[in-house]
Every structure is written in C-alpha cells, then in structure tokens.
Design an enzyme around this catalytic site. Sequence first.
Site, PDB file in Angstrom:
ATOM      1  N   HIS A 204       0.798  -1.229   0.000  1.00 43.08           N
ATOM      2  CA  HIS A 204       0.000   0.000   0.000  1.00 43.08           C
ATOM      3  C   HIS A 204       0.829   1.276   0.000  1.00 43.08           C
ATOM      4  CE1 HIS A 204       0.991   0.178   4.263  1.00 43.08           C
ATOM      5  NE2 HIS A 204       0.670   1.451   4.190  1.00 43.08           N
TER       6      HIS A 204
HETATM    7  C1  UD1 Z   1      -2.079   5.751   5.306  1.00 40.94           C
HETATM    8  C2  UD1 Z   1      -0.833   6.284   5.960  1.00 40.94           C
HETATM    9  C3  UD1 Z   1       0.190   5.181   6.118  1.00 40.94           C
HETATM   10  C4  UD1 Z   1      -0.420   3.946   6.782  1.00 40.94           C
HETATM   11  C5  UD1 Z   1      -1.645   3.531   5.986  1.00 40.94           C
HETATM   12  C6  UD1 Z   1      -2.319   2.301   6.555  1.00 40.94           C
HETATM   13  C7  UD1 Z   1      -0.360   8.641   5.477  1.00 40.94           C
HETATM   14  C8  UD1 Z   1       0.469   9.572   4.689  1.00 40.94           C
HETATM   15  N1  UD1 Z   1      -0.229   7.338   5.161  1.00 40.94           N
HETATM   16  O1  UD1 Z   1      -1.780   5.408   3.953  1.00 40.94           O
HETATM   17  O2  UD1 Z   1       1.267   5.657   6.912  1.00 40.94           O
HETATM   18  O3  UD1 Z   1       0.526   2.901   6.775  1.00 40.94           O
HETATM   19  O4  UD1 Z   1      -2.564   4.613   5.987  1.00 40.94           O
HETATM   20  O5  UD1 Z   1      -3.383   1.884   5.748  1.00 40.94           O
HETATM   21  O6  UD1 Z   1      -1.089   9.052   6.345  1.00 40.94           O
HETATM   22  N2  UD1 Z   1      -9.088   4.949   0.716  1.00 40.94           N
HETATM   23  C9  UD1 Z   1     -10.313   4.319   0.593  1.00 40.94           C
HETATM   24  N3  UD1 Z   1     -10.965   3.959   1.725  1.00 40.94           N
HETATM   25  C10 UD1 Z   1     -10.458   4.176   2.960  1.00 40.94           C
HETATM   26  C11 UD1 Z   1      -9.215   4.830   3.066  1.00 40.94           C
HETATM   27  C12 UD1 Z   1      -8.535   5.196   1.942  1.00 40.94           C
HETATM   28  O7  UD1 Z   1     -10.806   4.089  -0.486  1.00 40.94           O
HETATM   29  O8  UD1 Z   1     -11.116   3.816   3.960  1.00 40.94           O
HETATM   30  C13 UD1 Z   1      -8.373   5.339  -0.501  1.00 40.94           C
HETATM   31  C14 UD1 Z   1      -8.391   6.832  -0.713  1.00 40.94           C
HETATM   32  O9  UD1 Z   1      -9.198   7.146  -1.778  1.00 40.94           O
HETATM   33  C15 UD1 Z   1      -6.932   7.230  -0.981  1.00 40.94           C
HETATM   34  C16 UD1 Z   1      -6.150   5.966  -0.783  1.00 40.94           C
HETATM   35  O10 UD1 Z   1      -7.031   4.945  -0.361  1.00 40.94           O
HETATM   36  O11 UD1 Z   1      -6.752   7.685  -2.279  1.00 40.94           O
HETATM   37  C17 UD1 Z   1      -5.057   6.157   0.214  1.00 40.94           C
HETATM   38  O12 UD1 Z   1      -5.551   6.605   1.485  1.00 40.94           O
HETATM   39  P1  UD1 Z   1      -4.666   7.620   2.358  1.00 40.94           P
HETATM   40  O13 UD1 Z   1      -5.402   7.986   3.579  1.00 40.94           O
HETATM   41  O14 UD1 Z   1      -4.162   8.708   1.505  1.00 40.94           O
HETATM   42  O15 UD1 Z   1      -3.366   6.838   2.790  1.00 40.94           O
HETATM   43  P2  UD1 Z   1      -2.977   5.304   2.885  1.00 40.94           P
HETATM   44  O16 UD1 Z   1      -2.362   4.897   1.604  1.00 40.94           O
HETATM   45  O17 UD1 Z   1      -4.085   4.473   3.447  1.00 40.94           O
END
Ligand code: UD1
Length: 353
Positions: A204
């Site tokens: 991820h």
């Molecule tokens: C975040 C943390 C990372 C942690 C990870 C665990 C930051 C910079 N990164 O990364 O340190 O290891 O969480 O999972 O804070 N999304 C969904 N549904 C959700 C959550 C996210 O669809 O419930 C999608 C969003 O559209 C987004 C992508 O996943 O584009 C990434 O989510 P984001 O919160 O940016 O960071 P993570 O990659 O989850």
Amino acid sequence: MKVLSVVGARPQFVKLAPVAKAFEGTGHQHVIVHTGQHYDAVMSDVFFADLQIPAPDVHLGVGSGSQGVQTGAMLGALDAVLEEHRPDWVLVYGDTNSTLAGALSAVKLHLPVAHLEAGLRSFNRRMPEEHNRVLTDHAADLLLPPTEVAVRHLAAEGLAERAVLVGDVMTDVLLRVRDAVAGTVPELPDGVDPAGPYAVATIHRAENTDDPARLRAVVEQLAGLPLPVVLLAHPRLVARASALGLELRTGSLHPTTPFPYPQMVAAVAGAAHVVTDSGGLQKEAFLLRVPCTTLRTETEWVETVELGWNVLRGDLTGVAEAVTRPRPADTGATPYGDGRAAEKVVATLAERA
Ligand code: UD1
C-alpha cells in the site's frame, strides 16, 4: 487526567485498542477523535467492533485527498475540538497524516502532546510517513518510543530528555488476539487451501503503488511466486491498479478485500511466508514467527532483520528466493516489549499530567 487520542488510519485503530483498554477502570477520562482519514467499513469500523474499542466521541469525516488537502482539512477541523475538550494530553499515534495534524493542532493551542511510537526512522525522505514522524517528534512534549533503537534515534536528534521507552503497543494487541484465534482455521479466499503452504501479501505504500512501472513490477513479482499468495488489497492498491488497467487476479495472486484484524492474525499465523511493505505486518510476522520479505529498501523495525526473520528486497531482485528461503533459527528475543506497553503509556502520561 483527561487524554484526547487522535486517530484516523487503520494501524492507529490497532494501536488505540490496547491503550483504550488500559484506560478502562483507571478513573482517567479518555476522549477518542477519529479524523476520518480511513472511512471504509473494512478499514475502520470492523477494527472498532472486533477490538472492542469505544466508538469515537468525535468524527471529523475528513476523507481522502492529496497530502496537503487531507492534512489541512484535519487541521481546520481539530482546533474547535481541542479547544472544547482542553485535555491534559493530546495523544497521537504512529506516522500518518492524522498524527501530524493532531500534533500540530495541539502545539498551536499550547496543549501538551505525547507521541506514541516516537523515534522510528526509515531515513527515506521520499516517504510521507517519514516527514510525519520527524515533524511530530520535534513538536511533541513527551515521546513514547517502542524500542531501544527508536530511543537512540531520538537521542541523536537531541530529544532524549523528552523520551520514555514504553515498548510496542501493537505487540500487546497481537499477543492477545493470537491467543484468542489459536486453533481456528484461517478464512482464506476460494482456491487457497488453509492447510497451506500459502503466503500473505500486502502492498500500500505510495512508493510502491504510485509509480506505474514500479507497481507493475511489484505485481509481477508477487504473481510469479511459487505458492498461492493471499493479497489483502488496500484501497490505494486497488485504485492505482484499476487506473492502470492492471489485473491483480493473475498468476499466484488471490486478491481479497482487507481482512478484519483477528482474521488477518489467523491468516498470517497459518502462512508459510509474508510479503509486505507494511511496517506493522513485518513486526506481526516476526511475533508470529512467520518469515517475512519486505518490498522496501529500508525498515523502521530493524530488529526483525537483525534477528533473521525479515529480509529487504526493495530492488525487487531475488524475491522468489527470499520467499522460499529456509526458516531462520528460532529466537526468544523480545525487542518489542512484554505485551504490557499500553499500561506503561497510561502510567507515564498520568505521572506527567
Ligand atoms: C495511510 C498512511 C500510512 C499507513 C496507511 C495504513 C499517510 C500519509 N499514510 O496510507 O502511513 O501505513 O494509511 O493503511 O497518512 N481509501 C479508501 N478507503 C479508505 C481509506 C482510503 O478508499 O477507507 C483510498 C483513498 O481514496 C486514498 C487511498 O485509499 O486515495 C489512500 O488513502 P490515504 O489515507 O491517503 O493513505 P494510505 O495509503 O491508506
């Protein structure tokens, strides 16, 4: 004492679970603020339900966005919440955008901040998590590192006086859930025999998902492994793969939605191997004594590598050889504490409130 925990992403719910439990029956007040960074039921709600975490007192509903938009939206929403509660401590967890936003809001309001899981470093300044860690540690009043190595990193940055070694709270919850699921047959996707052998994989990190060539190479490596691979597909991975038209159901890969925590622990405990870029999972694999291969060039949990249970393959060479390597020598080492870190967290906060 009144402590306000700010959480928002999946690993923070896991860390919150033992801390919330350690507050129970102490007479201290514990307020939980969920930023909404992770909002899907499988990324958030199931963790509160399975790990018996009290429902958040406040939900900011911030959701997704670029790094700046997401962090900024949290900052904008946190001021009023922190002003209303005026806790003795704002407690922030780990290294996500929710961590940084909580710390920054609190220091600006002159509220004392404690950082749980302080002092971890990858020394890779391209990772958003590394900025979040460094900035949060330097903003915080009290640092709660999980390991001796983390204490040394803090000392090297002039922060030794603010640091108290508490151990790793993820170990608390892992050991508890490991015992609870012991003996259960892991629930795996169709086509994967729980009697094994199989591997569990997660990908991820932005550095693996956000560059198309890199993501294709990572998927190709996993798909080519010589055993079935249960791929717990994070929403970021699914979104990036689908934008590229990259099929995850290919070769050895068996993609599935992310598992709830107990199901994940059971699946890893029964696995022959773990392949990941997650910090938490490297350590969980070690604690369950399952060999791990990490698709990153560095790790914050260096003890797993030193003890032989984790190897780094950030350059994606020799991944199949790493995954099929012989099991390392067994070890009784406990670099992550004794499973009672959360009690030390609460006691340390209370002593300094
Ligand atoms: C975040 C943390 C990372 C942690 C990870 C665990 C930051 C910079 N990164 O990364 O340190 O290891 O969480 O999972 O804070 N999304 C969904 N549904 C959700 C959550 C996210 O669809 O419930 C999608 C969003 O559209 C987004 C992508 O996943 O584009 C990434 O989510 P984001 O919160 O940016 O960071 P993570 O990659 O989850």
